[in-house]
Design an enzyme around this catalytic site. Structure first.
Site, short mmCIF file in Angstrom:
data_model
loop_
_atom_site.label_atom_id
_atom_site.label_comp_id
_atom_site.label_asym_id
_atom_site.label_seq_id
_atom_site.Cartn_x
_atom_site.Cartn_y
_atom_site.Cartn_z
N PHE A 164 0.80 -1.21 0.00
CA PHE A 164 0.00 0.00 0.00
C PHE A 164 0.84 1.27 0.00
O PHE A 164 0.51 2.24 -0.66
CB PHE A 164 -0.93 0.02 1.23
CG PHE A 164 -2.18 -0.79 1.04
CD1 PHE A 164 -3.40 -0.19 0.93
CD2 PHE A 164 -2.11 -2.17 0.97
CE1 PHE A 164 -4.57 -0.92 0.76
CE2 PHE A 164 -3.26 -2.93 0.79
CZ PHE A 164 -4.48 -2.30 0.69
N GLN A 180 -1.00 -9.67 8.50
CA GLN A 180 -1.94 -8.60 8.16
C GLN A 180 -2.44 -8.77 6.73
O GLN A 180 -3.29 -8.00 6.27
CB GLN A 180 -1.24 -7.24 8.31
CG GLN A 180 -0.75 -6.96 9.71
CD GLN A 180 0.11 -5.71 9.77
OE1 GLN A 180 -0.40 -4.60 9.75
NE2 GLN A 180 1.42 -5.88 9.84
N HIS A 187 -6.56 -9.45 9.37
CA HIS A 187 -7.44 -8.66 8.50
C HIS A 187 -8.31 -9.52 7.59
O HIS A 187 -8.87 -9.02 6.62
CB HIS A 187 -6.60 -7.69 7.67
CG HIS A 187 -5.89 -6.66 8.51
ND1 HIS A 187 -4.72 -6.04 8.13
CD2 HIS A 187 -6.20 -6.13 9.73
CE1 HIS A 187 -4.33 -5.19 9.07
NE2 HIS A 187 -5.22 -5.23 10.05
N CYS A 206 -30.55 -15.65 -0.77
CA CYS A 206 -31.60 -15.05 0.08
C CYS A 206 -31.83 -13.58 -0.26
O CYS A 206 -32.73 -12.95 0.28
CB CYS A 206 -31.23 -15.20 1.55
SG CYS A 206 -29.97 -14.03 2.12
#
Length: 239
Positions: A36, A104, A122, A153
């Site tokens: 990231f 993570q 996570h 559903c």
């Protein structure tokens, strides 16, 4: 200097039989999954909304279709394979030295490499559930569906991953705290240690063999008993 550190790391591993590995995105970058925060990471790419906004609970609820556009494009890497770090960790587990992998990451590569005791802070892209009836669905359901996936559903299917604004699973955190507090060696790898509350878990380690392996500087560098500033693959290929 690196050779001496590598030798010390090997020595500590040989002396330890309750090792815990705590890892982040840097574990999987060598498998082709971007992190990231690096120069080429998701946070430095341009989208209609910032990635941290798209990956939030409120955005998921309010803009579900746009969330899934980004999620399918940037968060799912079905062709990714485990790398040397994943395999070496699995080997250490089979040898009875490594007791737990705390990750993570949401890519499932540790399990693919053979690790059995994996705590996914996570969540995982491989699990998905209906928000209405809680039925679980495999990743294929997300990939094969256009726009927003729905359960039989009628409920919306959500990835079993922890988004921004959501809490970590209490049971997973409790197990991670117990594992770290009981470890005689803690290896931290491929993480900036800037993401909380996950990063705060390493505070529970009370031993004297905390190894920190990361390319970039972290807030915990001065607290490490052994600091190795390089890629994980460079280190684990020598173990």
């Amino acid at each position: 200097m690196f050779i001496k550190k590598k030798d010390l790391l090997k020595q500590w591993i040989s002396e330890s039989d309750n090792i815990v590995f705590f890892g982040g995105a840097g574990v999987s970058t060598e498998s082709g999954i971007p992190d990231f925060r690096s120069v080429d990471g998701l946070y430095n790419q341009k989208y209609e909304y910032p990635p941290e906004t798209i990956l939030s609970h409120s955005f998921f609820m309010e803009h579900t279709e746009k969330f899934y556009d980004f999620y399918r494009d940037k968060m799912i890497y079905t062709d990714a394979k485990p790398n040397i770090t994943h395999y070496k960790l699995a080997q250490l587990e089979r040898q009875g030295k490594l007791k737990s992998v705390i990750t993570q990451n949401i890519d499932g590569l540790h399990q693919m490499a053979g690790s059995m005791n994996v705590l996914e802070l996570h969540g995982s892209v491989w699990r998905n559930f209906c928000m209405k009836c809680h039925r679980f669905y495999p990743l294929e359901k997300i990939i094969q569906t256009k726009k927003v996936p729905h359960c039989d559903c009628g409920g919306i299917i959500k990835p079993d991953v922890v988004l921004y604004e959501e809490s970590l699973n209490d049971d997973t955190v409790s197990k991670a705290v117990k594992a770290i507090s009981m470890a005689d060696m803690l290896i931290i790898g491929g993480t900036s240690l800037n993401v909380y509350p996950a990063a705060g878990l390493i505070r529970f380690y009370k031993g004297g063999k905390m190894v920190l392996i990361n390319k970039s500087v972290t807030p915990y560098d001065n607290e490490a008993d052994l600091l190795i500033q390089t890629g994980l693959g460079e280190v684990f290929k020598e173990l």
